[in-house]
Design an enzyme around this catalytic site. Structure first.
Site, PDB file in Angstrom:
ATOM      1  N   ASP A  85       0.848  -1.207   0.000  1.00 36.87           N
ATOM      2  CA  ASP A  85       0.000   0.000   0.000  1.00 36.87           C
ATOM      3  C   ASP A  85       0.874   1.243   0.000  1.00 36.87           C
ATOM      4  O   ASP A  85       1.811   1.369   0.778  1.00 36.87           O
ATOM      5  CB  ASP A  85      -0.943   0.040   1.211  1.00 36.87           C
ATOM      6  N   TYR A 134     -12.677   6.469 -14.250  1.00 39.14           N
ATOM      7  CA  TYR A 134     -12.680   5.244 -13.433  1.00 39.14           C
ATOM      8  C   TYR A 134     -13.340   4.089 -14.197  1.00 39.14           C
ATOM      9  O   TYR A 134     -12.827   2.968 -14.225  1.00 39.14           O
ATOM     10  CB  TYR A 134     -13.450   5.567 -12.144  1.00 39.14           C
ATOM     11  N   ARG A 159     -13.779   3.633   2.807  1.00 39.35           N
ATOM     12  CA  ARG A 159     -13.538   5.099   2.748  1.00 39.35           C
ATOM     13  C   ARG A 159     -13.817   5.639   1.347  1.00 39.35           C
ATOM     14  O   ARG A 159     -14.126   6.803   1.168  1.00 39.35           O
ATOM     15  CB  ARG A 159     -12.120   5.431   3.203  1.00 39.35           C
ATOM     16  N   LYS A 178     -11.640   0.615 -15.274  1.00 39.69           N
ATOM     17  CA  LYS A 178     -12.195  -0.638 -14.747  1.00 39.69           C
ATOM     18  C   LYS A 178     -12.647  -1.560 -15.876  1.00 39.69           C
ATOM     19  O   LYS A 178     -12.541  -2.786 -15.763  1.00 39.69           O
ATOM     20  CB  LYS A 178     -13.346  -0.342 -13.781  1.00 39.69           C
ATOM     21  N   VAL A 224       1.967   1.393  -7.272  1.00 38.05           N
ATOM     22  CA  VAL A 224       1.778   0.409  -8.351  1.00 38.05           C
ATOM     23  C   VAL A 224       2.025   0.994  -9.746  1.00 38.05           C
ATOM     24  O   VAL A 224       2.115   0.254 -10.713  1.00 38.05           O
ATOM     25  CB  VAL A 224       0.379  -0.259  -8.305  1.00 38.05           C
TER      26      VAL A 224
HETATM   27  P1  NAD Z   1      -9.695   2.034  -0.260  1.00 38.58           P
HETATM   28  O1  NAD Z   1      -9.443   3.446  -0.605  1.00 38.58           O
HETATM   29  O2  NAD Z   1      -9.905   1.697   1.166  1.00 38.58           O
HETATM   30  O3  NAD Z   1      -8.526   1.083  -0.800  1.00 38.58           O
HETATM   31  C1  NAD Z   1      -7.696   1.391  -1.880  1.00 38.58           C
HETATM   32  C2  NAD Z   1      -6.264   1.254  -1.414  1.00 38.58           C
HETATM   33  O4  NAD Z   1      -5.383   1.404  -2.533  1.00 38.58           O
HETATM   34  C3  NAD Z   1      -5.880   2.337  -0.392  1.00 38.58           C
HETATM   35  O5  NAD Z   1      -5.397   1.721   0.794  1.00 38.58           O
HETATM   36  C4  NAD Z   1      -4.805   3.152  -1.105  1.00 38.58           C
HETATM   37  O6  NAD Z   1      -3.798   3.656  -0.238  1.00 38.58           O
HETATM   38  C5  NAD Z   1      -4.246   2.128  -2.099  1.00 38.58           C
HETATM   39  N1  NAD Z   1      -3.595   2.779  -3.235  1.00 38.58           N
HETATM   40  C6  NAD Z   1      -4.072   3.808  -3.979  1.00 38.58           C
HETATM   41  N2  NAD Z   1      -3.196   4.136  -4.933  1.00 38.58           N
HETATM   42  C7  NAD Z   1      -2.154   3.290  -4.829  1.00 38.58           C
HETATM   43  C8  NAD Z   1      -0.947   3.134  -5.548  1.00 38.58           C
HETATM   44  N3  NAD Z   1      -0.662   3.927  -6.591  1.00 38.58           N
HETATM   45  N4  NAD Z   1      -0.096   2.151  -5.177  1.00 38.58           N
HETATM   46  C9  NAD Z   1      -0.385   1.350  -4.123  1.00 38.58           C
HETATM   47  N5  NAD Z   1      -1.507   1.475  -3.376  1.00 38.58           N
HETATM   48  C10 NAD Z   1      -2.387   2.427  -3.735  1.00 38.58           C
HETATM   49  O7  NAD Z   1     -10.978   1.583  -1.127  1.00 38.58           O
HETATM   50  P2  NAD Z   1     -11.636   0.148  -1.388  1.00 38.58           P
HETATM   51  O8  NAD Z   1     -13.074   0.377  -1.516  1.00 38.58           O
HETATM   52  O9  NAD Z   1     -11.144  -0.872  -0.429  1.00 38.58           O
HETATM   53  O10 NAD Z   1     -11.086  -0.168  -2.863  1.00 38.58           O
HETATM   54  C11 NAD Z   1     -10.367  -1.339  -3.217  1.00 38.58           C
HETATM   55  C12 NAD Z   1     -10.567  -1.590  -4.691  1.00 38.58           C
HETATM   56  O11 NAD Z   1     -11.929  -1.942  -4.935  1.00 38.58           O
HETATM   57  C13 NAD Z   1     -10.265  -0.398  -5.597  1.00 38.58           C
HETATM   58  O12 NAD Z   1      -9.652  -0.839  -6.780  1.00 38.58           O
HETATM   59  C14 NAD Z   1     -11.643   0.139  -5.894  1.00 38.58           C
HETATM   60  O13 NAD Z   1     -11.673   0.865  -7.099  1.00 38.58           O
HETATM   61  C15 NAD Z   1     -12.416  -1.147  -5.988  1.00 38.58           C
HETATM   62  N6  NAD Z   1     -13.860  -0.999  -5.864  1.00 38.58           N
HETATM   63  C16 NAD Z   1     -14.414  -0.625  -4.694  1.00 38.58           C
HETATM   64  C17 NAD Z   1     -15.785  -0.499  -4.609  1.00 38.58           C
HETATM   65  C18 NAD Z   1     -16.481  -0.128  -3.342  1.00 38.58           C
HETATM   66  O14 NAD Z   1     -17.724  -0.091  -3.351  1.00 38.58           O
HETATM   67  N7  NAD Z   1     -15.760   0.128  -2.260  1.00 38.58           N
HETATM   68  C19 NAD Z   1     -16.577  -0.715  -5.749  1.00 38.58           C
HETATM   69  C20 NAD Z   1     -15.987  -1.112  -6.930  1.00 38.58           C
HETATM   70  C21 NAD Z   1     -14.620  -1.256  -6.963  1.00 38.58           C
END
Ligand code: NAD
Length: 303
Positions: free
Chosen positions: A41, A168, A203, A172, A77
């Protein structure tokens, strides 16, 4: 490897963006089921600004406290050298890489009219290019092992669209496209590539959903779906949609359509036949671009 497909003893998983939200839960569950985990992370904010090594380190401490094996990694990443170093570190520490969960992500929502291209590029870079870099870095390791499980994190936004998320959604949907081809290329090496399309209260969504909805969308509901996709029992080239304890398969299908004889192929004829072209009766998935072309050629031959 063990016969119990949901036991991950002896396996190694890299999970990006696992310092919080969904990724943290995947890390804890895979570690509890025996996997050694690289908790990656960058530790930035929802829009991708800032960084901190603490997020990944805290999750590693949680895993170690319950007797699991994990190392922290703060690679961005989108940084190719840092990603390659992360994979090298995983192999050095644990000897192999069985699982990659491309989970890191950010949001920079704006209606397309107001979106600055910098915010388009950043979102595509983290989700799509970041997943490509991480996948590329583990690909030959998995090929040489003859085993791998890769999960792309797509989204209902990517497969269905969502107002204000052109950047986004494009990123995706790109992950879905990448899965389709990598699943074909990885098949003979037993590398399965799938997508998870989650909806969860994290968050990332806490400011765009009301409290009641967020409560129903507990992120813990996503973990079983992802653990399944990490397992030896995983299918390949599938999109598993998960939210609020409901699990569905999303698939692109193509209709049977019509064949127009030479000389009849006019826009007027397309318009006149739109009902038949778009009729979903007997619509079916197409397994590859080549199979798609073969279907169209067969329709011509049958006409
Ligand atoms: P989150 O913000 O808690 O988690 C995302 C994590 O990615 C964070 O901890 C952040 O620090 C890390 N991150 C961001 N940029 C980065 C980088 N360049 N290198 C390394 N780490 C990095 O949100 P989440 O909801 O847990 O999201 C996780 C995944 O699920 C994401 O890809 C998000 O797009 C996807 N997603 C989430 C939802 C939802 O409803 N929460 C829906 C569809 C997709």
């Amino acid at each position: 490897m063990t016969q119990d497909t949901m036991n991950f003893a002896g396996q190694v998983a890299i999970i990006t963006g696992a310092g919080g939200g969904l990724g943290r839960l995947y890390a804890l569950e895979l570690a509890a089921r025996g996997a050694a985990v690289v908790v990656n992370d960058l530790g930035g904010s929802v829009d991708g600004s800032g960084s901190s090594a603490t997020a990944a380190e805290t999750v590693v401490e949680e895993i170690k406290a319950t007797g699991g094996r994990a190392i922290a990694n703060a690679a961005d990443v989108t940084d190719e050298a840092a990603v390659n170093a992360m994979v090298a570190e995983a192999v050095e520490a644990f000897g192999r890489v069985d699982i990659l969960i491309n989970n890191a992500g950010i949001l920079r929502d704006k209606s397309f009219a107001k979106m600055e291209m910098a915010n388009w590029n950043k979102v595509v870079d983290v989700h799509l290019n970041g997943a490509a870099l991480c996948t590329k870095a583990v690909w030959n390791v998995m090929k040489e092992q003859g085993y791998g499980r890769i999960i792309m994190t797509t989204s209902p936004s990517g497969i269905y669209g969502n107002f204000g998320q052109a950047n986004y959604g494009a990123a995706k949907a790109g992950l879905w496209g990448m899965m389709n081809t990598l699943g074909l290329e990885g098949a003979k090496s037993n590398i399965h590539v799938n997508c998870i399309a989650p909806s969860a209260g994290t968050r990332m969504t806490e400011t765009i959903m009301d409290a009641g909805t967020l409560k129903m969308l507990a992120p813990e509901n996503i973990t079983p779906a992802v653990v399944f996709l990490c397992s030896q029992a995983a299918p390949t080239r599938k999109v598993l949609v998960a939210a609020a304890g409901t699990y569905t398969l999303a698939e692109m299908v193509e209709t049977q359509g019509i064949h127009l004889a030479e000389g009849d192929r006019t826009p007027e004829a397309i318009a006149a036949n739109w009902g038949r072209i778009s009729d979903r009766t007997d619509a079916e998935p197409v397994n590859s671009a080549m199979e798609g072309v073969a279907k169209l050629v067969k329709a011509m031959a049958n006409a």
